[in-house]
Design an enzyme around this catalytic site. Structure first.
Site, PDB file in Angstrom:
ATOM      1  N   GLU A   1      -7.494  -1.779  11.245  1.00  0.00           N
ATOM      2  CA  GLU A   1      -6.719  -3.015  11.224  1.00  0.00           C
ATOM      3  C   GLU A   1      -7.035  -3.905  12.435  1.00  0.00           C
ATOM      4  O   GLU A   1      -7.158  -5.123  12.296  1.00  0.00           O
ATOM      5  CB  GLU A   1      -5.219  -2.686  11.163  1.00  0.00           C
ATOM      6  CG  GLU A   1      -4.398  -3.822  10.628  1.00  0.00           C
ATOM      7  CD  GLU A   1      -3.047  -3.374  10.054  1.00  0.00           C
ATOM      8  OE1 GLU A   1      -2.833  -2.161   9.885  1.00  0.00           O
ATOM      9  OE2 GLU A   1      -2.229  -4.239   9.789  1.00  0.00           O
TER      10      GLU A   1
ATOM     11  N   GLU B   1     -10.284  -5.423  11.777  1.00  0.00           N
ATOM     12  CA  GLU B   1     -10.160  -6.490  10.776  1.00  0.00           C
ATOM     13  C   GLU B   1      -9.604  -7.767  11.410  1.00  0.00           C
ATOM     14  O   GLU B   1     -10.095  -8.869  11.138  1.00  0.00           O
ATOM     15  CB  GLU B   1      -9.251  -6.024   9.630  1.00  0.00           C
ATOM     16  CG  GLU B   1      -9.199  -7.030   8.490  1.00  0.00           C
ATOM     17  CD  GLU B   1      -8.228  -6.633   7.372  1.00  0.00           C
ATOM     18  OE1 GLU B   1      -7.706  -5.507   7.396  1.00  0.00           O
ATOM     19  OE2 GLU B   1      -8.002  -7.482   6.496  1.00  0.00           O
TER      20      GLU B   1
ATOM     21  N   CYS C   1       0.991  -1.788   5.917  1.00  0.00           N
ATOM     22  CA  CYS C   1       1.405  -0.374   5.924  1.00  0.00           C
ATOM     23  C   CYS C   1       2.594  -0.119   5.027  1.00  0.00           C
ATOM     24  O   CYS C   1       2.834   1.001   4.607  1.00  0.00           O
ATOM     25  CB  CYS C   1       1.794   0.064   7.325  1.00  0.00           C
ATOM     26  SG  CYS C   1       0.544  -0.261   8.517  1.00  0.00           S
TER      27      CYS C   1
ATOM     28  N   SER D   1      -3.637  -7.624   5.285  1.00  0.00           N
ATOM     29  CA  SER D   1      -4.731  -6.775   5.733  1.00  0.00           C
ATOM     30  C   SER D   1      -5.190  -5.932   4.557  1.00  0.00           C
ATOM     31  O   SER D   1      -4.374  -5.450   3.768  1.00  0.00           O
ATOM     32  CB  SER D   1      -4.233  -5.865   6.859  1.00  0.00           C
ATOM     33  OG  SER D   1      -5.103  -4.766   6.998  1.00  0.00           O
TER      34      SER D   1
ATOM     35  N   LYS E   1       6.921   4.619  -1.070  1.00  0.00           N
ATOM     36  CA  LYS E   1       5.665   5.374  -0.983  1.00  0.00           C
ATOM     37  C   LYS E   1       5.381   6.112  -2.281  1.00  0.00           C
ATOM     38  O   LYS E   1       4.239   6.403  -2.609  1.00  0.00           O
ATOM     39  CB  LYS E   1       5.729   6.368   0.183  1.00  0.00           C
ATOM     40  CG  LYS E   1       5.687   5.700   1.550  1.00  0.00           C
ATOM     41  CD  LYS E   1       4.293   5.303   1.934  1.00  0.00           C
ATOM     42  CE  LYS E   1       4.298   4.484   3.220  1.00  0.00           C
ATOM     43  NZ  LYS E   1       3.005   3.834   3.464  1.00  0.00           N
TER      44      LYS E   1
ATOM     45  N   GLU F   1       3.714   3.557  -4.242  1.00  0.00           N
ATOM     46  CA  GLU F   1       2.385   3.287  -3.695  1.00  0.00           C
ATOM     47  C   GLU F   1       1.382   4.355  -4.115  1.00  0.00           C
ATOM     48  O   GLU F   1       0.260   4.049  -4.514  1.00  0.00           O
ATOM     49  CB  GLU F   1       2.452   3.225  -2.157  1.00  0.00           C
ATOM     50  CG  GLU F   1       1.133   2.854  -1.507  1.00  0.00           C
ATOM     51  CD  GLU F   1       1.187   2.946   0.017  1.00  0.00           C
ATOM     52  OE1 GLU F   1       1.735   3.931   0.543  1.00  0.00           O
ATOM     53  OE2 GLU F   1       0.671   2.023   0.674  1.00  0.00           O
TER      54      GLU F   1
ATOM     55  N   GLU G   1      -4.910   1.419  -7.679  1.00  0.00           N
ATOM     56  CA  GLU G   1      -5.943   1.267  -6.634  1.00  0.00           C
ATOM     57  C   GLU G   1      -6.032   2.510  -5.747  1.00  0.00           C
ATOM     58  O   GLU G   1      -6.979   2.641  -4.970  1.00  0.00           O
ATOM     59  CB  GLU G   1      -5.609   0.072  -5.731  1.00  0.00           C
ATOM     60  CG  GLU G   1      -5.463  -1.273  -6.433  1.00  0.00           C
ATOM     61  CD  GLU G   1      -4.055  -1.486  -6.968  1.00  0.00           C
ATOM     62  OE1 GLU G   1      -3.115  -0.831  -6.503  1.00  0.00           O
ATOM     63  OE2 GLU G   1      -3.895  -2.314  -7.889  1.00  0.00           O
TER      64      GLU G   1
ATOM     65  N   CYS H   1      10.624   2.121   9.531  1.00  0.00           N
ATOM     66  CA  CYS H   1      10.685   3.382   8.768  1.00  0.00           C
ATOM     67  C   CYS H   1      11.780   4.332   9.247  1.00  0.00           C
ATOM     68  O   CYS H   1      12.254   5.165   8.480  1.00  0.00           O
ATOM     69  CB  CYS H   1       9.355   4.098   8.848  1.00  0.00           C
ATOM     70  SG  CYS H   1       7.957   3.041   8.497  1.00  0.00           S
TER      71      CYS H   1
END
Lengths: 574, 153
Positions: free
Chosen positions: A279, A282, A299, A319, A358, A361, A366, A503
């Site tokens: 990151e 990037e 994230c 990102s 999550k 996710e 993907e 979190c």
């Protein structure tokens, strides 16, 4: 202005403008509540907090009654207690009464109230509703039969998250809480953050359990079961076992996971370091090559879905880095699979997350390669607690152990990911090094720490002034994005965490934690960063080795294949 | 976008969420019911979550979410009708046309609407089908009334 009020025939001090409930709380008088949410405008809907106003002879709701000079109330008179008891009896009249089978057994506000108020028989017998459960979401299950219509989920979803996926439908005895057209969570704008679960007093909202899959894999001799846990878990799990909030039990947790039968215990914080490498690179690439700015962290899967639904125009700003969970998932089923000689299809990869999103996710298209998911199952902090209890591991009797190599070593920068501002702080530490070749003198950036919903600073790296913004709680993200759309152009890098505080206050965390517990978890992470010496991701020896042996360099060819992803505009009922 | 919905929106140049109910009423007036598409369009127009619009619309009895049937049956549930047994009439009606109040039968023939009082208490219990009043209906007569309409088609 302060004055005295009479409560239960004793005088106590109150400040003008305060609600009665707050004054009572401060003076050690506990008045039960259901619809009340701290620091939010009171709705006064549930009537649980009624107290007797001796001046008017009426019952008033403590949550929504401002204190007045000369007030004289009784908080536990027979009339008050009887009223509260009747409310609970009415709530129970159409309740399924299946506590023994309920996910919230022993941690349910309705159950506790019924016990506190000594409800011992069913006086009011109502017709059961028999609603269908909503299993359509990837992360969250709704059981409207258990819902007592307190409305806390609706308000959190709207006021804190700015999502409004659910609302009251119909009226009176036909009222339910549901999504648009009552079509199910999977058609709604729900971002799976799970904040609704944290505020739900009953079992009406819970996470979609991945328990069965994990246990089957543990019992399957063909499968090598590996586990990873997020940075926030080690400072949050303690509360599941009645230990003090914020206690770091990383070592004990490692030992417990091995006792349960996980073959390898890895630490997602390792891949948080990896995320930072990618990151930060990037960000620098975007700055040096006039790429899309501001760059926004990726994230948080709740935030990502939110952006895909509500702000698709910002997709180029996200990102392309996968989240630490998915990075480690991909590394386990590629690098580690090769290194250990275990085929990816024989690896069952479990992650322990403070998060319900999550789960969603991990199931994204993907996040699969050649039909194999990078992460097979996601357990929340709560589910891990259940698993440990089920396997009979006594957390007070085991010796701490370290995580497994090669994906168990971490910096303290990665650990900061658990609290709002942490990704940013870790990224700045590494980006500074990548740009200047030097290390920061002062690693801690207090201005972006803490539980504030929005934090902004400017930092200067080699003469380049970078505008940094950190937001948590998606309603705050919405405000910031609207400002950017309206021309705000002094930010270059934004960290977004869906849950308030990050979190440590994720939707998968222990239910019943108050603000002090959240703070304790946060301070525990800061304490780890204070005490430990490896404070930057780019000096993590296992990360250096991973690049040397496998990935070659950040943003390299393999990185792009394994550690980066893309996003899609989502058409949902919003 | 549906032109009828568009026309409604044009009536509200400075619309805010305060205009939600009037907009819903206007759309129902024009289209006969509130479609899912209309709710989504209203959401875009007022910048309001569709869950909230659906929540408000389902709160009020006046809003329908299906087009009315060929025969729209209004069942009076006012006090006089209630005393003389309109609850039983409604129950029987729902059974006869296999449709719940507020909905439209699958074949599109009948729809039921519950109204508070039609103002014809002398005829209680009363129902009104496409504007035609039927007085002093009973559990038995309601079936015949429906049968007659069904045969008329």
């Amino acid at each position: 202005m302060s004055f005295l009020i009479d409560v239960n025939n004793k005088q106590i001090n109150a400040q003008k403008g305060e609600m009665l409930l707050e004054v009572l709380k401060r003076n050690g008088i506990k008045v039960p509540t259901l619809c009340y949410i701290k620091d939010k405008f009171p709705s006064g809907a549930c009537r649980m907090c009624v107290v007797e106003n001796l001046k008017t002879g009426k019952l008033i709701t403590a949550c929504s009654s401002p204190v007045e000079e000369g007030m004289n109330v009784l908080t536990h008179s027979p009339r008050v207690v009887e009223s509260r008891k009747t409310i609970v009896e009415l709530l129970l009249s159409n309740h399924p009464d299946d506590c023994l089978y309920c996910v919230r057994n022993k941690n349910c506000e309705l159950q506790s109230l019924s016990e506190e108020l000594q409800v011992r028989e069913r006086k009011i017998r109502g017709k059961k509703n028999g609603y269908y459960m909503d299993h359509s979401g990837a992360s969250i299950v709704r059981d409207p039969d258990k819902c007592i219509l307190c409305g806390r989920c609706v308000r959190i979803c709207d006021e804190v998250m700015g999502v409004s996926a659910i609302d009251f439908i119909n009226r009176g005895s036909k009222s339910i809480i549901g999504t648009t057209f009552n079509a199910g969570l999977n058609t709604s704008s729900c971002v799976n953050c799970g904040q609704c679960i944290l505020v739900c007093p009953t079992g009406a909202l819970s996470e979609k359990s991945h328990f069965v899959g994990v246990i089957d894999a543990l019992n399957n001799p063909i499968k090598t079961v590996v586990v990873q846990y997020a940075p926030a878990i080690s400072v949050s799990l303690a509360e599941e076992f009645n230990m003090p909030a914020g206690k770091d039990i990383n070592g004990i947790m490692n030992a417990a996971l091995r006792k349960i039968g996980f073959d390898k215990v890895f630490d997602t914080t390792f891949s948080a370091d990896l995320t930072i490498m990618e990151e930060a690179s990037e960000l620098i690439y975007r700055i040096q090559n006039s790429g899309t700015l501001p760059m926004i962290t990726s994230c948080c899967p709740g935030w990502i879905k939110f952006a895909e639904e509500f702000y698709p125009e910002f997709i180029p700003n996200l990102s392309s880095c996968k989240s630490p969970q998915q990075m480690l998932g991909a590394v386990i089923k590629s690098y580690w699979s090769e290194k250990s000689g275990i085929k990816p299809e024989n690896i069952y990869s479990v992650s322990i997350m403070p998060c319900t999103a999550k789960k969603f996710e991990a199931q994204r298209e993907e996040m699969t390669r050649e039909g194999i998911s990078d992460v097979d199952a996601v357990l929340t902090t709560r589910e891990l607690g259940q698993l440990i209890r089920m396997y009979g591991v006594d957390m007070n009797q085991i010796e701490p152990e370290t995580a497994d190599s090669p994906h168990g070593f971490r910096s303290s920068a990665g650990k900061l990911f658990g609290a709002s501002g942490g990704v940013m702080e870790a990224a700045i530490r590494t980006a500074y090094n990548m740009i200047t070749g030097d290390e920061l003198i002062q690693f801690q950036i207090p201005a972006i720490r803490g539980l504030n919903g929005r934090k902004e600073i400017k930092i200067n790296v080699n003469g380049i002034e970078l505008g940094i913004a950190v937001v948590n709680g998606l309603a705050n993200a919405r405000l910031l994005l609207e400002e950017i759309k309206n021309g705000k152009n002094d930010v270059h890098f934004i960290e977004v965490m869906a849950c308030p505080g990050g979190c440590i206050n994720g939707g998968g965390q222990h239910i019943g934690a108050d603000e002090n517990s959240i703070k304790a978890r946060m301070l525990s992470l800061y304490d780890i960063d204070e005490r430990e010496t490896l404070k930057v991701s780019h000096k993590n020896p296992e990360i250096i080795a991973l690049y040397k042996e496998f990935l070659e360099k950040p943003l390299g060819h393999l990185s792009h294949e394994l550690l980066h992803t893309h996003y899609v505009k989502r058409d949902v009922l919003k | 976008m549906n032109t009828q919905v568009q026309e409604v929106f044009e009536k509200y140049p400075q619309a805010s969420r305060d205009n939600l109910i009037p907009i819903l009423q206007d759309i129902q007036e024009k289209e006969g019911f509130i479609s899912q598409e209309s709710i989504i369009e209203i959401g875009r127009f007022l910048n309001l979550a569709t869950s909230k619009i659906f929540g408000v619309a389902t709160f009020y009895n006046q809003f329908r979410f299906q087009p009315v049937g060929k025969y729209h049956v209004q069942v009076c549930r006012g006090t006089a009708c209630h005393v003389l047994g309109s609850a039983t009439v409604l129950e029987e009606l729902e059974k006869t046309i296999k449709t719940k109040a507020g909905q439209t039968s699958k074949d599109g023939m009948f729809s039921i609407e519950v109204v508070a009082c039609i103002g014809a208490c002398g005829l209680a219990p009363v129902i009104c089908v496409n504007g035609n009043f039927h007085a002093k209906v009973s559990k038995e007569s309601i079936r015949k009334i429906i049968e007659n309409y069904r045969n008329q088609q």
